[in-house]
Motif scaffolding. Structure first.
Motif, PDB file in Angstrom:
ATOM      1  N   PHE A  35      32.186 -21.354  25.419  1.00 39.86           N
ATOM      2  CA  PHE A  35      32.399 -20.639  26.681  1.00 39.86           C
ATOM      3  C   PHE A  35      31.207 -19.735  26.975  1.00 39.86           C
ATOM      4  O   PHE A  35      30.709 -19.691  28.113  1.00 39.86           O
ATOM      5  N   LYS A  45      31.593 -26.584  34.830  1.00 44.97           N
ATOM      6  CA  LYS A  45      32.881 -26.319  34.199  1.00 44.97           C
ATOM      7  C   LYS A  45      32.920 -26.923  32.807  1.00 44.97           C
ATOM      8  O   LYS A  45      32.065 -27.731  32.439  1.00 44.97           O
ATOM      9  N   ILE A  46      33.948 -26.522  32.073  1.00 48.51           N
ATOM     10  CA  ILE A  46      34.264 -27.105  30.774  1.00 48.51           C
ATOM     11  C   ILE A  46      35.568 -27.880  30.943  1.00 48.51           C
ATOM     12  O   ILE A  46      36.516 -27.382  31.548  1.00 48.51           O
ATOM     13  N   VAL A  47      35.587 -29.089  30.407  1.00 46.00           N
ATOM     14  CA  VAL A  47      36.805 -29.896  30.419  1.00 46.00           C
ATOM     15  C   VAL A  47      37.191 -30.159  28.969  1.00 46.00           C
ATOM     16  O   VAL A  47      36.405 -30.712  28.200  1.00 46.00           O
ATOM     17  N   PHE A  48      38.388 -29.730  28.613  1.00 44.25           N
ATOM     18  CA  PHE A  48      38.906 -29.948  27.265  1.00 44.25           C
ATOM     19  C   PHE A  48      39.689 -31.243  27.259  1.00 44.25           C
ATOM     20  O   PHE A  48      40.486 -31.505  28.157  1.00 44.25           O
ATOM     21  N   HIS A  68      35.688 -16.723  28.721  1.00 42.90           N
ATOM     22  CA  HIS A  68      36.801 -17.662  28.915  1.00 42.90           C
ATOM     23  C   HIS A  68      37.598 -17.319  30.174  1.00 42.90           C
ATOM     24  O   HIS A  68      38.352 -18.140  30.674  1.00 42.90           O
ATOM     25  N   HIS A  73      37.381 -23.930  33.793  1.00 46.12           N
ATOM     26  CA  HIS A  73      37.752 -24.886  32.755  1.00 46.12           C
ATOM     27  C   HIS A  73      39.076 -25.544  33.103  1.00 46.12           C
ATOM     28  O   HIS A  73      39.862 -25.021  33.885  1.00 46.12           O
ATOM     29  N   GLU A  74      39.266 -26.723  32.530  1.00 49.37           N
ATOM     30  CA  GLU A  74      40.505 -27.463  32.744  1.00 49.37           C
ATOM     31  C   GLU A  74      40.766 -28.326  31.523  1.00 49.37           C
ATOM     32  O   GLU A  74      39.914 -28.453  30.638  1.00 49.37           O
TER      33      GLU A  74
END
Length: 172
Positions: A35, A45-48, A68, A73-74
């Protein structure tokens, strides 16, 4: 010369077209660090994928230094579907493979809109299905005895190299 504070810095706030896809990364300290790195490079963005992070984790929060809360993020249960839905993206897997190229040889594809950078699990790396659908595999040249490094540190190195190319291209 004096050290600048966070309020005095004069960095240019450019948005990066990079999306980080985290394939089953589980370490809370690693996620917090990613993050923070994502914020530093201003990724889209961050994609988990596979594992949804525990954002209430004290360790994650301490490591992320509250990024964070600010980095978009998603979570997706279908990483290949997520990649297919972003059909105007170039997909790069940060993984040492028989066909991987050094990350410093990354070239920003002019015809694509986004870059998806896949980072893999701390032990098993990136799953084979995601490696198969990646456009290219990138690796970080290593000179010691070990053949891998911490995923968050690798993310920082990769984003630095990729950002040099992307921002040089966008300034043309």
């Amino acid at each position: 010369m004096e050290q600048l504070t966070h309020f005095d810095e004069k960095f240019n706030k450019e948005k990066s077209p990079v999306i980080l896809l985290l394939d089953n990364i589980t370490g809370e300290a690693n996620i917090g660090s990613i993050f923070r790195i994502a914020d530093a490079f201003n990724v889209e963005k961050i994609v988990f994928s596979v594992t949804e992070p525990n954002l209430d984790s004290r360790r994650l929060q301490k490591t992320s230094r509250n990024t964070h809360k600010t980095v978009v993020h998603e979570f997706t249960q279908d990483a290949p579907g997520f990649i297919r839905d972003l059909n105007n993206s170039s997909v790069y897997a940060l993984e040492i493979t028989s066909g991987s190229i050094p990350v410093e040889n990354f070239q920003y594809p002019e015809e694509k809109k986004n870059v998806i950078l896949i980072l893999g699990n701390e032990v098993s790396g990136i799953n084979k299905e995601l490696l198969k659908i990646s456009d290219k595999h990138l690796h970080i040249n290593m000179f010691g005895q070990n053949s891998s490094m911490n995923v968050a540190q690798a993310a920082g190195i990769a984003l630095y190299e990729i950002s040099k190319t992307i921002f040089a291209f966008t300034k043309k």
